[in-house]
Motif scaffolding. Sequence first.
Motif, PDB file in Angstrom:
ATOM      1  N   MET A   1       0.842  -1.189   0.000  1.00  0.00           N
ATOM      2  CA  MET A   1       0.000   0.000   0.000  1.00  0.00           C
ATOM      3  C   MET A   1       0.881   1.245   0.000  1.00  0.00           C
ATOM      4  O   MET A   1       1.869   1.322   0.731  1.00  0.00           O
ATOM      5  N   ASP A   3       2.246   5.014   0.689  1.00  0.00           N
ATOM      6  CA  ASP A   3       2.252   5.804   1.924  1.00  0.00           C
ATOM      7  C   ASP A   3       1.084   6.790   1.958  1.00  0.00           C
ATOM      8  O   ASP A   3       0.496   7.023   3.018  1.00  0.00           O
ATOM      9  N   THR A   5      -1.849   6.405   0.666  1.00  0.00           N
ATOM     10  CA  THR A   5      -3.065   5.662   0.975  1.00  0.00           C
ATOM     11  C   THR A   5      -3.083   5.244   2.440  1.00  0.00           C
ATOM     12  O   THR A   5      -4.134   5.283   3.093  1.00  0.00           O
ATOM     13  N   LYS A   6      -1.928   4.861   2.983  1.00  0.00           N
ATOM     14  CA  LYS A   6      -1.855   4.528   4.408  1.00  0.00           C
ATOM     15  C   LYS A   6      -2.244   5.729   5.266  1.00  0.00           C
ATOM     16  O   LYS A   6      -2.945   5.588   6.266  1.00  0.00           O
ATOM     17  N   ALA A   7      -1.784   6.906   4.872  1.00  0.00           N
ATOM     18  CA  ALA A   7      -2.100   8.116   5.641  1.00  0.00           C
ATOM     19  C   ALA A   7      -3.590   8.413   5.589  1.00  0.00           C
ATOM     20  O   ALA A   7      -4.194   8.789   6.600  1.00  0.00           O
ATOM     21  N   CYS A   9      -6.009   6.184   5.142  1.00  0.00           N
ATOM     22  CA  CYS A   9      -6.685   5.165   5.948  1.00  0.00           C
ATOM     23  C   CYS A   9      -6.541   5.463   7.442  1.00  0.00           C
ATOM     24  O   CYS A   9      -7.487   5.264   8.215  1.00  0.00           O
ATOM     25  N   ALA A  10      -5.377   5.944   7.858  1.00  0.00           N
ATOM     26  CA  ALA A  10      -5.186   6.294   9.268  1.00  0.00           C
ATOM     27  C   ALA A  10      -6.139   7.405   9.680  1.00  0.00           C
ATOM     28  O   ALA A  10      -6.713   7.374  10.777  1.00  0.00           O
ATOM     29  N   ASN A  13      -9.703   5.929   9.903  1.00  0.00           N
ATOM     30  CA  ASN A  13      -9.874   5.054  11.063  1.00  0.00           C
ATOM     31  C   ASN A  13      -9.886   5.814  12.382  1.00  0.00           C
ATOM     32  O   ASN A  13     -10.405   5.314  13.387  1.00  0.00           O
ATOM     33  N   LYS A 206     -12.739  -1.288   9.811  1.00  0.00           N
ATOM     34  CA  LYS A 206     -11.732  -0.303   9.438  1.00  0.00           C
ATOM     35  C   LYS A 206     -11.684  -0.117   7.928  1.00  0.00           C
ATOM     36  O   LYS A 206     -12.216  -0.920   7.155  1.00  0.00           O
ATOM     37  N   SER A 208     -10.355  -0.317   4.233  1.00  0.00           N
ATOM     38  CA  SER A 208      -9.739  -1.472   3.585  1.00  0.00           C
ATOM     39  C   SER A 208      -9.380  -1.144   2.143  1.00  0.00           C
ATOM     40  O   SER A 208     -10.185  -0.550   1.414  1.00  0.00           O
ATOM     41  N   GLU A 214      -5.632  -4.290  -5.868  1.00  0.00           N
ATOM     42  CA  GLU A 214      -5.698  -3.333  -4.756  1.00  0.00           C
ATOM     43  C   GLU A 214      -6.034  -1.927  -5.241  1.00  0.00           C
ATOM     44  O   GLU A 214      -5.461  -0.938  -4.799  1.00  0.00           O
TER      45      GLU A 214
END
Length: 426
Positions: A1, A3, A5-7, A9-10, A13, A206, A208, A214
């Motif tokens: 994933m 970075d 996209t991770k940010a 999602c964080a 969430n 959460k 996804s 992906e």
Amino acid sequence: MLDKTKALCAFLNASHSQYHARRYLTDILDSQGYTALREADEWTLTPGGKYYVTRGGSAVLAFRVPEGEALGFLISAAHTDRPAFKLKENGEIEGVCPRLAVERYGGQLLAPWLDRPLSVAGRVLVQTEKGAESRLLDIDRDLLLIPNVAIHMNRQANDGYKWNPVTDVLPLLASPESKGKFTEMLEKEAGGKILSHDLFLYIRQKASVWGLDESFLSSAALDDLECVWGCFQGFLRSSTGHSIPLFAALDSEEVGSCSPQGAASTLLRQTISRIARALSLDENRLLAQSFLVSADNAHAQHPNHPELADSGNAPRMGGGIVIKFNANLRYCTDGLSAAIMRTVCRKAGVASQDYYNRPDIPGGSTLGCISIGQVSVPTVDIGLAQLAMHSCYETAAVSDAIALEDAMTVYFGSTLRRTEDSFILE
């Protein structure tokens, strides 16, 4: 994933209510050296300064002052709230098992809320020696569930069942032996006696990233936290030209924006007025060189029901930023504002696509149409294509979220010079 996209999602969430979304944003602004301003104080602004102001615990406006001449404002506006169930005061209902009394906030799809773990988040007003103190509350465990009626007892469940909000959507809280303990649990979590609250149900699932490649992102509140985050990241990453970049995350859009922290309030206009006054500039001249991007997600063409979309203007997930049009001004986009947004997208190297409602299916409106009554500047309505809007778990494309960040980075870093019917975007 990735970075980015991770940010995203964080953020999703952590933002189980509009109050938590605001705190997440202001924590980042604090960490990056932005100065918090209070509405009750006199504002002193300096060239090169970075500032933000909040209202109602759920709205935040952030801006930067150019080092040189300030020509106007480049504004974005998105919203922090989402359709949900709001907990009533005196909310515990006795019966076979204790339940909670809730009322609908906004126009949500009801069926997806049933038979999945839920909890409660929002703000509480706690009694202290000095008065009432607002505190955020998020019960981080599976706490509630709204149970369906078995198909044997509701033979119409798959045939267009009409939901009754009085009976069908009350969340189950506990066993009969736990009667009266809900408030006790809330006060323990809050650390004091609760005088009142603004608490909402949220699903426990959460965010996804999924699909064979992906390419899809699913989460609660993609409408409109996805646009909040994209505009916010573009604001943070951008340089500052001769236009004043102004990021706005407002509340109450899902219920008409008529709150002190919504688009129908004075918040955006008063902030602009106070910036102009603090910089000894003419507010009206600044507004004459200003522009607003109203960012609120758009309907993607549904793979199973393509007939529900306009035949020639049906956005697809992964197709880039959606520019929304409506002849009756349910969206604010006109020829000039569409041209400005397409220029931004071209400069950023991202795709854009167009959306019209199918003529016989009226769509919703946006905060842009409301805020323009307070701040009358050329406005474009944009969004990101998504499925299942107003479900408690929505779906969009990963690539579109990144495209919005890139486009808004270019937008906020630009200088806009415009006349009545033309513009230069430097």
